[in-house]
Design a protein around this motif. Structure first.
Motif, short mmCIF file in Angstrom:
data_model
loop_
_atom_site.label_atom_id
_atom_site.label_comp_id
_atom_site.label_asym_id
_atom_site.label_seq_id
_atom_site.Cartn_x
_atom_site.Cartn_y
_atom_site.Cartn_z
N TRP B 260 4.93 -4.30 1.66
CA TRP B 260 4.81 -2.98 1.33
C TRP B 260 5.30 -2.20 2.63
N ILE B 264 6.81 8.26 7.16
CA ILE B 264 6.73 9.87 7.00
C ILE B 264 8.02 10.30 6.57
N LEU B 269 13.37 7.07 3.26
CA LEU B 269 13.04 6.04 2.17
C LEU B 269 14.04 6.53 1.18
N ASP B 304 6.62 -2.08 -2.91
CA ASP B 304 7.13 -0.79 -2.73
C ASP B 304 7.26 -0.16 -1.30
N VAL B 305 7.69 0.99 -1.40
CA VAL B 305 7.62 1.92 -0.15
C VAL B 305 6.79 3.31 -0.69
N VAL B 306 6.23 3.46 0.33
CA VAL B 306 5.45 5.04 0.08
C VAL B 306 5.87 5.97 1.15
N ILE B 307 5.91 7.20 0.65
CA ILE B 307 6.39 8.29 1.86
C ILE B 307 4.67 8.71 2.32
N SER B 308 4.58 8.34 3.54
CA SER B 308 3.18 8.71 4.01
C SER B 308 2.85 9.00 5.20
#
Ligand SMILES: C[S@@+](CC[C@H](N)C(=O)[O-])C[C@H]1O[C@@H](n2cnc3c(N)ncnc32)[C@H](O)[C@@H]1O
Lengths: 125, 493
Positions: B260, B264, B269, B304-308
């Motif tokens: 994972w 930001i 991404l 997954d990749v998550v923008i955070s």
């Protein structure tokens, strides 16, 4: 976004939100693609999951794939069960849609399969 | 049966050698006897291992290890080496002996058991002898001459230069100082080649041929070392919370982990940042972290990749990772920021909410590392590792001022020099306690703060930041509009 990821995400970054879990899924585009089956990994990940949340999430986007609502106690030896779990966890993906915080109703968009959990500067003040 | 081996290392990233090997050896739980105390001054180790299989397992992981030789003789001079080998042919004791044991007066060399040599003397086994010299160059003719000196060995098989059954290796070590090369070697070695380390993997994973790279992509070798430091293996779940272009996930995935990432940077991404490669105008459509995993056929382990924003919590309480590998932003080549605003009582009107690019404030290094260690203490499985880079000003380095946390024990600390004044250290922490509360940021922990002390990023960077944001807003709006159009088109059909 795969459902394994959804199972781990919260919106507790929001002020006033306590658990922010589970996030509701609204999917406009869902994709199912083939992923190499790895029973060892699936067996390892199952105890880390909130199964009820997984089942409801899969069901809510119309992809429960015949998954039972509770975990089989001897799931490691149940190939059929593991294959279904594999499919729901790794093969079903929300391409477009959004996640909704259960406490505040704040929505987080999912574009091209990637959830955007960023807040605005006003929300972090 | 325990055998003695010569492990020959690449003469590169020397400060990482011990840490990488130690991580691999403890991960594989392999008992090792050190015949010579490992030293940074020598590019080799001499060890004993229970079986050849153990050696192969180590070599199957290490990227700093070049080659592994079953040692037959180690001496200070060529003639002593040959003397020892001649004695070894007669050493039927089944173990290493000293020349004293054999009654040779006035010398004290180590003699290997004869069966090591005999195992290579089969009539049907083809062989060749390789010569390698460290820190001195020899012509082919000189090398052939050195090989001829071994003609007394009772090898009966045919010589075969291409793919022989057995490769025998002769090493001469002339020290590590190219400006001060002695006439005669300091050490000479002879033995049977067993296996190589993972140097080829560095080429295979080279950023030169990687689909998707960014300005701060980690090079293949260091990424692989990080995965080894993190003791990543098949079935693991690994997170990089400052994932960028995902180089660390590629290395983790190579060793079997499911991965994972989060970052930001929306544009990064989505593979929409300006192309990093010179001469490339637009990003290709497959440019993404997932695309990179696909390139090496490990995309089945992409989660997954998550923008955070890492400064805010996102992962569910109780989720435990098997490793966290990351290269946090130093604020030099990329902005180190978190969402925020310096204005008070700022509000954002409803219609601006959608696809708003939030403004950011500086995310100071002490805060980043405090957040990272607290996160690791909470979200690592017991006994598992956080591996991260830490930038600093070299002359201000003090080991006791490195980031620390009561749940985490520092088990690796290797320096990579970046310039005369600056370096970064690869820190490896192991989780040793559970259930410790969050440790607040220590405002004094900025003692060797890289950014403030060395890089003055005052006005210019604020201007740059503004420009960058403006560019982001435009690009983002266009991208979203495009995505919407596509979707609408789909609906129309
Ligand atoms: C040194 S780069 C990592 C590069 C990465 N290892 C690679 O191979 O491409 C640091 C990353 O941290 C991200 N970053 C900066 N501030 C952040 C924050 N507050 N939260 C999450 N990511 C952040 C940047 O966008 C950048 O991609």
């Amino acid at each position: 976004m795969k459902l394994i990821t959804h199972n781990m995400l919260t919106s507790k970054c929001l002020k006033g939100v306590i658990t922010g879990y589970p996030l509701a899924i609204t999917a406009t585009v869902v994709k199912v693609s083939e992923v190499e089956y790895n029973p060892e990994f699936i067996s390892r990940i199952i105890p880390k999951l909130d199964w009820e949340v997984l089942w409801k999430a899969a069901d809510s986007i119309g992809h429960n794939e015949g998954l039972p609502p509770t975990i089989d106690p001897k799931f490691e030896d149940n190939e059929e069960f593991l294959r279904k779990a594999h499919k729901v966890l790794l093969e079903v993906e929300v391409e477009e849609g959004y996640l909704t915080c259960p406490e505040s109703g704040r929505q987080f968009p999912i574009t091209k399969g990637i959830p955007n959990m960023l807040l605005t500067e006003a929300e972090v003040q | 049966m325990w055998r003695r081996y010569l492990l020959w290392f690449a003469h590169e990233h020397i400060d990482f050698r011990h840490a990488e090997m130690q991580s691999i050896i403890s991960m594989l739980d392999i008992p090792v006897k050190y015949i010579e105390e490992p030293s940074m001054k020598k590019p080799y180790w001499i060890v004993e291992l229970p079986t050849e299989d153990h050696l192969k397992k180590i070599a199957n992981r290490s990227v700093l290890l070049k080659s592994c030789i079953e040692l037959w003789s180690h001496a200070k001079t060529e003639s002593e080496l040959h003397e020892n080998l001649k004695q070894a042919v007669k050493n039927t004791s089944g173990k290493w002996l000293t020349t004293q044991d054999l009654g040779v007066v006035g010398s004290n060399s180590q003699i290997c058991p004869s069966e090591q040599i005999e195992a290579c003397c089969d009539l049907k086994k083809s062989f060749k002898v390789d010569v390698e010299t460290f820190c001195k160059h020899f012509t082919m003719k000189e090398k052939v001459h050195k090989i001829e000196n071994f003609s007394y060995l009772p090898l009966k098989g045919p010589v075969k230069l291409k793919n022989p059954d057995i490769i025998l290796s002769y090493f001469e070590f002339y020290g590590v100082d190219p400006n001060n090369v002695p006439d005669k070697p300091y050490d000479v070695f002879f033995g049977r080649w067993v296996t190589d380390g993972q140097r080829d993997l560095i080429q295979h994973h080279s950023l030169k041929r990687r689909h998707f790279i960014g300005n701060t992509s980690m090079d293949a070798q260091l990424s692989l070392i990080m995965a080894n430091q993190a003791q990543i293996t098949s079935g693991h779940i690994v997170l990089d919370p400052f994932v960028g272009s995902g180089s660390l996930l590629v290395a983790a995935g190579h060793f079997g982990a499911h991965v994972w990432g989060s970052d930001i940077d929306f544009m990064m991404l989505h593979g929409r940042t300006r192309p990093t490669r010179v001469g490339q105008k637009v990003r290709a459509s497959e440019e993404s972290i997932r695309g990179n995993m696909k390139q090496y056929s490990i995309d089945s382990r992409y989660l997954d990749v998550v923008i955070s924003d890492f400064s805010l919590p996102m992962w569910r309480e109780g989720l435990k990772f098997d490793a966290i590998v990351t290269d946090p932003p130093y604020g030099v080549r990329e902005p180190a920021e978190k969402i925020g605003i310096e204005k008070e009582n700022y509000t954002l009107s409803e219609e601006h909410q959608i696809n708003h690019i939030p403004s950011k404030v500086e995310y100071g290094l002490p805060h980043i590392y405090s957040d990272l260690l607290n996160f690791a203490a909470r979200h690592l499985e017991m006994g598992r590792r956080l591996v991260c880079w830490y930038p600093l000003v070299r002359e201000e380095y003090k080991e006791d001022e490195l980031p620390c946390h009561p749940c985490l024990r520092l088990v690796g600390n290797s320096e990579q020099v970046l310039s005369k004044l600056t370096a970064r250290r690869l820190l490896t922490y192991e989780k040793v306690h559970d259930n410790v509360p969050n440790i607040p940021v220590d405002p004094n922990s900025a003692a060797h703060n890289f950014r403030e002390k060395y890089f003055s990023i005052g006005e210019i960077s604020r201007k740059e930041r503004k420009e960058r944001k403006a560019a982001e807003i435009v690009a983002n709006a266009a991208f979203i509009a495009l995505a919407h159009n596509k979707k609408n088109n789909l609906h129309d059909k």
